[in-house]
Structures are given as structure tokens and as C-alpha cells.
Design a protein around this motif. Structure first.
Motif: not given
Lengths: 196, 196
Positions: A63-64, A130-133, A138-140, B191-194
Motif C-alpha cells: 500500500p505504500h 509511512n513505509l519507514r515506520k 532506522e533514521d539514518h 526486515p522487522p520480525s513478524l
């Protein structure tokens, strides 16, 4: 294998895929390794890559993304034709503040590697912040590009630019995708004549 | 042919050539055609190309180029080891004001195509502003990059980055050229953990 000319010709931007065919993390990492081996301006190598191949992650990423800016009546692939994987291309701003040139090289290696193994993909630069969140990036790390990947389910053809010079890609009624490319004469600049 | 992985691995930056082996204009135009066929951001295709293969032109181009910024005691290839040809990459600013991403893609296609036919090259971005005058390049064309080409006369090897993180390429006493590349672990972001 085919020649590099054939491989480059086959490496088009694909936006509809056979979503029933997965792409493994192992495959993504092999493609990222091709990006790793490529040239980098001043050899700084500021790019990093997040492989996404799990269906749950895929649903979070989709969706992003903005699809095919020139085709205004199409909001992206329907369920069943969405990408089976993504490579999120990130600029590590602690290493360098710019990476577009390197990103061109790296993404071309990834897409050529994909073509060789029967996959296809699309470079997507229209990405919601919003894909980042969603991916806890990370910010960098700056999100530069998302490469969507899968087994292509559409035909894409290079065509000539019409006399009005319009470079916008388009689709016919059968959903065949056409990409107008400038011809050789238009992009070649002759060197000056020699004195003798 | 070799696989794309092998071709990418062999496509290194070469800065010393066998100048006795010419590269024809026909070959350059074939390589430029590979650039033409590649993807372009928004398909705008703002890049143009000047092929240079005549020895007289080569002599005019060479003094305007900066070679191997990290190797401070080397001012470039000596006579007999200079490039046999160049492709001058130009941004047509009447089409678009930016082209670094496209330039990465295009130059990678050119260099992969060169490798396939036994040539090698180097992307040179340190270019004297006087090159424009020498080659009578029109004002609306911005000189972005010079790709030097020829039959390579040196060996270039990918190596690991040493523990202090230095990415500068270097040469040993036998003039062998080493390019430190980040390893896969360093450039992969998980990627983040599910949730489940």
C-alpha cells in the motif's frame, strides 16, 4: 546464457506478476550480492538493502507504493498479480549524503540478475513516507527506491516515440504495455570534424 | 556466454589499456545502443552520447580527465596504455535538469557490454570544464561523465575492507589494483520480525 544485449532488452519494467509464484529470500540475497559487486562513485558504497519475501511483509509494503505514474486510470496490480518480493534500497546517510548514481548501477544489476532467472521487476520511487515506520527503518537510512519483483504476467514492448515526442508509456486494450524509446540518431552527438 | 554474475564480477574499473588495439566507432555505437535500451526515471531519457575513437580526438580528450583520485602518486596512464576510445555522456538540459540515476543504469549497460566483447573501461567524473570547448559541446548539453574504453592491460581484484573500514582502492608493487568492497552482512538490513 543469452547475450548481454538480449538480457538488457528483456529487462523491462514489469508491474503485473504471477503472485502464486514465490521468490525466496535466498534469491533476493543473490541479487543484492550483484548490487554489492558493482561500481560505486569514489567506491564509497553507501547503499544498503532490505530483502522482503514473506507474504505478510509483502502485504505491509504494497500500500505504500505508487504505480505507473503515466497510467492515470490504473492504481496498481490487483490481488493475485502483485509482487512476490521486494528489495528496499536504502542510503546510509552516515556514510554519504547522496547515492543516485550508485543506485542506478545497483538496481540495473539486480534487474539483469532477475531477468536471467525468469523474474522481472519494477523500480518504484513513489513511496509513502509511512513505509519507514511500517518496516521500522532506522533514521539514518533514507528510503531511495523499492524494487518490486516476481514472475512477470504481462508483456512489455519497446516502441518508437511518435512525432509529437511524447515519452509516456501506455497500454493497449489487451493490457499490453508499450515504452517509447528515443532512437539512436536522437541520442548520438557527433564529435567535431578533425582539422585535416 | 558467461552468466550475468560472472559478467558483473569481471566488469571492474580499468585504467591502463593496450593502446595499440583500437576500438571502432561501430563498437561504441553498439554500446550506446545498450544504454538507449535501459530504463530511465519516468522514461524521460535525457542522456545523449558522443562517441570518440579517432586517435586525434583521443589525444584531445585525455588531458581533461582526472584519474584514480585515491592513488595520489599516479597522474594517469602513460602513453601506450591510454584508452583507445571514449563515450562522453551528456545531459540534455532542455529535456530534464537531472540524470544521475539514469547515468548509473546507462553506464553499467555500456560497461557490461564492453566486458562481453573483451573490452574494459572506467567511469571518469573528474573532468576539466575545458573539455566542452575542445569538443565544441553545445551549451544545453552538460558533461556528466566520460567512459574511457580499451583492451585492459591491468588486473583488478575485489578485496575485503580492512578492519579500519577504509574503502579506498590501492595498488601493490606489481601494479595490481585492489578494490575493497563491503561484505554482504554489512549491506543487508533485516526486515522487522513478524507478529506471529
Amino acid at each position: 546464457m543469452t547475450t548481454i544485449t538480449e538480457l538488457i532488452q528483456q529487462t523491462r519494467s514489469y508491474r503485473r506478476f504471477d503472485e502464486s509464484k514465490p521468490v525466496s529470500d535466498k534469491t533476493l540475497i543473490k541479487l543484492i550480492n550483484l548490487a554489492r559487486l558493482s561500481g560505486s562513485a569514489r567506491n564509497v558504497q553507501p547503499l544498503k538493502y532490505m530483502p522482503i519475501s514473506n507474504p505478510e511483509h509483502n502485504c505491509q509494503v504494497f500500500p505504500h507504493l505508487g504505480w505507473a505514474g503515466y497510467i492515470s486510470d490504473w492504481s496498481g496490480p490487483i490481488e493475485g498479480e502483485r509482487p512476490s518480493a521486494y528489495i528496499i534500497c536504502l542510503l546510509d546517510t552516515t556514510i554519504f549524503e547522496e547515492g543516485n548514481f550508485d543506485l542506478g548501477i545497483a538496481s540495473q544489476n539486480i534487474l539483469l540478475g532477475a531477468t536471467e532467472i525468469g523474474l522481472g521487476g519494477c523500480r518504484i520511487a513513489t513511496i509513502s513516507p509511512n513505509l519507514r515506520k511500517t518496516l521500522s527503518i532506522e533514521d539514518h537510512l533514507q528510503v531511495m527506491l523499492v524494487i518490486a519483483l516476481g514472475v512477470p504476467k504481462e508483456e512489455v514492448e519497446i516502441t518508437k516515440i511518435d512525432p509529437n515526442g511524447d515519452i509516456k508509456y501506455w497500454r493497449d486494450k489487451e493490457e499490453r504495455h508499450y515504452v517509447p524509446k528515443r532512437n539512436l540518431e536522437e541520442i548520438l552527438i557527433s564529435p567535431p570534424s578533425l582539422s585535416k
